[in-house]
Design an enzyme around this catalytic site. Structure first.
Site, PDB file in Angstrom:
ATOM      1  N   TYR A 595      -8.889  -0.894   9.909  1.00 45.46           N
ATOM      2  CA  TYR A 595      -7.431  -0.859  10.054  1.00 45.46           C
ATOM      3  C   TYR A 595      -7.051  -0.507  11.482  1.00 45.46           C
ATOM      4  CZ  TYR A 595      -7.742  -0.345   4.968  1.00 45.46           C
ATOM      5  OH  TYR A 595      -8.025  -0.525   3.642  1.00 45.46           O
ATOM      6  N   GLN A 603       3.227  -3.305   6.274  1.00 46.24           N
ATOM      7  CA  GLN A 603       2.398  -3.384   5.060  1.00 46.24           C
ATOM      8  C   GLN A 603       0.917  -3.199   5.410  1.00 46.24           C
ATOM      9  OE1 GLN A 603       4.123  -3.143   2.505  1.00 46.24           O
ATOM     10  NE2 GLN A 603       2.659  -3.306   0.842  1.00 46.24           N
ATOM     11  N   LEU A 604       0.352  -2.205   4.742  1.00 43.99           N
ATOM     12  CA  LEU A 604      -1.045  -1.855   5.011  1.00 43.99           C
ATOM     13  C   LEU A 604      -1.941  -3.084   4.874  1.00 43.99           C
ATOM     14  CD1 LEU A 604      -3.004   0.540   5.587  1.00 43.99           C
ATOM     15  CD2 LEU A 604      -3.446   0.561   3.123  1.00 43.99           C
ATOM     16  N   HIS A 605      -2.674  -3.377   5.942  1.00 46.38           N
ATOM     17  CA  HIS A 605      -3.578  -4.525   5.888  1.00 46.38           C
ATOM     18  C   HIS A 605      -4.916  -4.203   6.518  1.00 46.38           C
ATOM     19  CE1 HIS A 605      -1.091  -4.877   9.558  1.00 46.38           C
ATOM     20  NE2 HIS A 605      -2.144  -5.459  10.128  1.00 46.38           N
ATOM     21  N   LEU A 606      -5.934  -4.681   5.834  1.00 43.54           N
ATOM     22  CA  LEU A 606      -7.306  -4.483   6.286  1.00 43.54           C
ATOM     23  C   LEU A 606      -7.745  -5.727   7.054  1.00 43.54           C
ATOM     24  CD1 LEU A 606     -10.098  -2.908   5.989  1.00 43.54           C
ATOM     25  CD2 LEU A 606     -10.488  -4.372   4.002  1.00 43.54           C
TER      26      LEU A 606
END
Length: 704
Positions: A595, A603-606
Site C-alpha cells: 500500500y 478507497q483502500l487499494h492494494l
DNA sequence: GTTCTAGAAC
DNA sequence: GTTCTAGAAC
C-alpha cells in the site's frame, strides 16, 4: 463459533506433546480449504505438509492413493499433515482417519460448511485453481458434491472436529491452528457444530421451476404472513426486484422455461412497478412493461425476465401476458408468475416462494437486516426512474440458500395523491418515468449478466488455452479512453458518511468502481463481495493491478484498524492469487504487494506490481519512490502491524518522495529517471535482503 | 492520480 | 537538447 486461544493447552499430556496432527479438511470446492492450508502453513511454527489431490498429480488428476502415500512418508518424517481434498463423506475420509492405525497421530477435521452459493461464486470467480474447477461448470459440480455431504462424527475416529459456517468461523479456526506450535495441543471434541442441518439449495429455484405452481399459489396468497419492515424510511415507495442465479442443476424437465443445458439461468424476478400503491394505470403500465421487455429480451444473453405479481388481483399479469404473446416475445426469456408475495418494503424482501413455510419466514427475517444495511450504505436516496444494484451480502440466507445474488432497487413514478411526489394525472411524464424505471432495471440486470458472462469467458479462456492469453486492456489506447472516462467523474455528495479527507474529483475513480463494479465492466477484472480487482490505468510496471476494498469509510491506510484485519487478509489473498496467475504467464516476473502510505486515490487499494518497473507511465521521482521507499508498505507488514498494534505504520512524509533514486535491486544511485530506467532494465543483482524476507517478494516457484 | 507549462539546471 | 521541479487544472 467459540474457539478461544486459551483453549490451546500448552501443557498437554506428556505423550501428546509431540504427536503430529493430521487435519482432514472437509468442504466443497471453493469452501476455502486451500486458503486455510496456506494460512496455517504460513503462520504456524509446526512443520506442516499440505497434501492436495489437485496438485499431487503434477498436472494430471491426482488420486487418493497418491495422497495417502505422501501422507505416510510425511508422517514418518514427523510432519503434520493437511489433507486438502473435499472429503465430504465418511467413506472418502476413512483411509485418512485410519492413518492413526499406523502412526502415532491425532486426527482432526475442519469442516468448511460455507454457503453453497459462496463456494460457487468463488469457484466461478477464481483463476488458476489447481483442480481447474472454474467458470460455469463450478455450480453444477459444487451442487452435486454437496448432495453427498455427510458431517464428520467423532466416532469416525476424530480426536477433534471444528465446524465453520462462515468466514469468521474460518478465520478463528485458522488462527487456532496457525498459533499451534509443536508443543501445544488442542482440546479434543466437537467445536462450533450447529444443530439444525438445513438443506442447501431450496427455495426460489424450485419455486421458479414448478410448473404446476401458479394456480395453487394464487389460492395461497391470503395467508397472513405479510410483514412490515419497521425500518422502512418514509413511505414505502420503492419497488424492489431480485435477480437470481439459479445454481442447482435442475433435472426436472417439466419446467416451462427451463433453458436446457445451462447450469444457471440468470433470472430477474421483478414486480410491476408503481401499479399498486402508486396507482399507475395498469393498462398503460402493461404496455410499457411489454415494450421494454421486448427491447431487452435479446440483450440479456441467457438471462430471463419474470414478472411476479404483487397485487391480489393479478390483472396486470394477464394484460402483460396477452400483450407479450401478441408480440411473440420468447416465453422462455420472459414470462409472468403469480406468487404469494408480500408487499415490498425497503428491506427489499418478500416471500418469493410459495409454500415452504418456515424457510421463507426465515429468509425474510434473516436476510432483511443484512440487505437493509447493504442497501442503506449504497443506495441512499433513489430518484424516480432510476435503479441501483445491491449485491446481496454473502451472509444473507437469500444469497446462500436461494442463490439470489443481487437486489436491484428501482423507484417508479407516483400517481397516488396520498403519496409524496405525486404526478397528479400527468401521464405523459408518468409514462416517461416508468419507462425509464424499467430501462434502468433491465439495464442493471443486463450488466450483471454481461459481467457474469465476461467472467466465465475470461476463465474459460484461461482453461482452454492453458494459461496463456488472457485478454487484458492495458495497452495505450485503452488507457487513454479510460483516462477520459475517469475525467468525466463528478464528485458525488456523501449520504450520511463522514469525509476524512478532501479527495479531489479525479481521486474518486477507485471508490466509484468499488461501490458499483458492475457499472464498470470494462475496468474490473474480478468482482468479489469484499474487493474488486482492476488493472491500474497507468501501470508502473509490466503487471500492475489494484485490489480495492469494497468497504465504505475505508479510504486509505490511515483508516485501517484492527477490525479491518479480515479485509486486509482478503485483499492480500486476492492479490496473491493474481500475482500467481501472472507468474504462470511469465515466470521471470517478481511481484510485490503493498500500500502507499498516503495514496492519491480514494478507497483502500492494494498494489500488486511486478518489480521490473518497465513502463512508459513511470515518469518521475514520485512514481519511483512511491513504490521503492518506505512510503510503500508491504501487505505482509501491514497485516502484521495491525495484528500486533491495531494499526499500520505510515511513512507518509514528503521526504520519501524526494529521496535519491536508487535501484531496487543493487541499491545504486542514479541522477535521473532515464538513467535509472536504463539501469534497472539491465540490473541482475539479487533483491536486497530485507525484501527477500517474510514473503515480501513473490517469485515463480523454482523448478527442481 | 494525470497533463500541461514555464523556467531552471545540467 | 534533455531533465527536473513546481504549480495549476482536471
Amino acid at each position: 463459533m467459540e474457539i478461544d486461544d486459551e483453549m490451546i493447552k500448552s501443557k498437554g499430556e506428556e505423550e501428546d506433546k509431540k504427536k503430529p496432527i493430521v487435519v482432514i479438511l472437509v468442504g466443497a470446492p471453493g469452501s476455502g480449504k486451500s486458503t486455510f492450508c496456506d494460512h496455517v502453513m504460513r503462520v504456524s511454527t509446526r512443520p506442516w505438509v499440505r497434501v492436495c489431490q489437485d496438485t499431487i498429480g503434477n498436472g494430471k488428476a491426482g488420486t487418493k492413493a497418491q495422497c495417502l502415500a505422501i501422507s505416510n512418508t510425511s508422517l514418518k518424517e514427523g510432519k503434520n499433515i493437511l489433507i486438502d481434498r473435499c472429503n465430504l463423506d465418511k467413506e472418502q475420509r476413512a483411509d485418512f482417519v485410519n492413518l492413526k492405525n499406523s502412526h502415532q497421530v491425532d486426527i482432526h477435521a475442519i469442516v468448511l460448511d460455507l454457503p453453497a452459493k459462496l463456494c460457487i461464486s468463488r469457484c466461478v470467480n477464481r483463476t488458476g485453481h489447481e483442480g481447474n474447477l472454474q467458470g460455469g461448470r463450478a455450480a453444477a459440480v459444487v451442487n452435486r458434491m454437496l448432495q453427498k455431504k455427510e458431517s464428520p462424527k467423532i466416532n469416525e475416529g476424530f480426536t477433534r472436529i471444528t465446524f465453520c459456517y462462515n468466514e469468521n468461523d474460518v478465520q478463528s479456526a485458522m488462527d487456532t491452528y496457525g498459533s499451534l506450535s509443536s508443543i501445544n495441543t488442542l482440546p479434543s471434541g466437537c467445536f462450533g457444530e450447529k444443530k439444525s442441518d438445513s438443506k442447501v439449495q431450496v427455495g426460489i429455484m424450485k419455486f421458479l421451476k414448478r410448473v404446476d405452481a401458479p394456480s395453487k399459489l394464487a389460492s395461497n396468497k391470503t395467508d397472513k404472513t405479510e410483514k412490515t419492515d419497521k425500518t422502512t424510511p418514509g413511505p414505502s415507495n420503492d419497488n424492489t426486484t431480485q435477480e437470481n442465479h439459479p445454481v442447482n442443476e435442475g433435472k426436472e424437465k417439466k419446467i416451462p422455461f427451463e433453458s436446457g443445458t445451462h447450469d444457471g439461468v440468470p433470472t430477474l424476478a421483478f414486480p410491476s412497478i408503481s401499479t399498486s400503491d402508486f396507482q399507475f394505470n395498469i393498462e398503460k403500465a402493461s404496455e410499457i412493461i411489454v415494450e421494454t421487455v421486448e427491447e431487452f429480451v435479446n440483450k440479456i444473453g441467457n438471462g430471463r425476465l419474470v414478472l411476479v405479481d404483487l397485487s391480489h388481483g393479478s390483472k396486470i399479469l394477464s394484460l402483460v401476458k396477452t400483450k407479450a404473446a401478441k408480440k411473440n416475445i420468447d416465453s422462455k426469456k420472459f414470462f409472468t408468475f403469480v406468487g404469494d408475495i408480500t408487499k415490498l418494503h425497503s428491506g427489499g424482501l418478500k416471500r418469493l416462494k410459495p409454500g415452504g413455510g418456515g424457510v421463507n419466514a426465515a429468509i425474510f427475517d434473516a436476510a432483511g437486516p443484512d440487505l437493509d444495511t447493504a442497501t442503506k450504505q449504497r443506495a441512499g436516496s433513489l430518484t424516480p426512474g432510476k435503479a441501483i444494484t445491491i449485491p446481496l451480502p454473502s451472509t444473507s440466507p437469500l444469497f446462500s440458500k436461494e442463490g439470489v445474488t443481487h437486489v436491484i432497487h428501482v423507484l417508479g413514478p407516483n400517481m397516488n395523491p396520498k403519496r409524496p411526489n405525486c404526478l397528479k394525472d400527468d401521464y405523459q411524464k408518468g409514462c416517461k418515468v416508468l419507462k425509464e424505471a424499467y430501462m434502468s432495471l433491465f439495464g442493471n440486470f443486463e450488466s450483471i449478466v454481461r459481467n457474469q458472462e465476461k467472467l466465465c469467458e475470461h476463465f474459460d479462456g484461461v482453461l482452454n488455452s492453458g494459461v496463456e492469453k488472457v485478454r487484458r486492456e492495458d495497452d495505450g489506447i485503452c488507457s487513454t479512453e479510460k483516462n477520459k472516462k475517469f475525467k468525466g467523474f463528478v464528485e458525488e455528495k456523501e449520504i450520511g458518511g463522514k469525509v476524512n479527507k478532501d479527495w479531489g474529483s479525479w481521486a474518486q475513480a477507485l471508490y466509484k468502481i468499488a461501490m458499483n463494479p458492475e457499472k464498470h465492466g470494462n475496468d474490473v477484472i474480478e468482482i468479489l463481495d469484499d474487493v474488486v480487482v482492476l488493472n491500474d490505468v497507468y501501470p508502473k510496471a509490466q503487471k500492475h493491478v489494484l485490489v480495492v476494498a469494497r468497504v465504505k469509510g475505508l479510504e486509505s491506510l490511515s483508516d485501517v484498524g484492527e477490525e479491518h484485519l479480515p479485509i486486509l487478509r482478503t485483499m492480500h489473498d486476492v492479490g496473491l492469487k493474481w500475482a500467481q496467475t501472472f507468474l504462470k504467464e511469465n515466470e521471470s516476473l517478481v511481484f510485490r504487494l503493498g500500500y502507499h502510505s498516503a495514496p492519491s486515490m480514494r478507497q483502500l487499494h492494494l498494489h500488486v506490481i511486478s518489480q521490473d518497473f518497465d513502463s512508459k507511465h513511470l515518469k518521475n521521482k514520485k512514481h519511483w519512490n512511491s513504490f521503492n521507499s518506505s512510503f510503500f508498505r508491504d501487505s505482509v507488514d501491514v497485516i502484521e502491524e495491525v495484528r500486533e498494534e491495531g494499526k499500520p505504520k505510515l511513512n507518509d512524509d514528503e521526504k520519501f518522495m524526494s529521496m535519491e533514486l536508487r535501484c531496487n535491486r543493487c541499491r545504486s544511485a542514479h541522477p535521473n529517471i532515464p538513467r535509472l530506467k536504463s539501469h534497472i532494465a539491465i540490473c541482475k543483482s539479487p533483491f536486497p535482503e530485507n525484501l527477500l524476507q517474510n514473503g515480501r517478494l513473490l517469485h515463480a516457484p523454482t523448478k527442481v
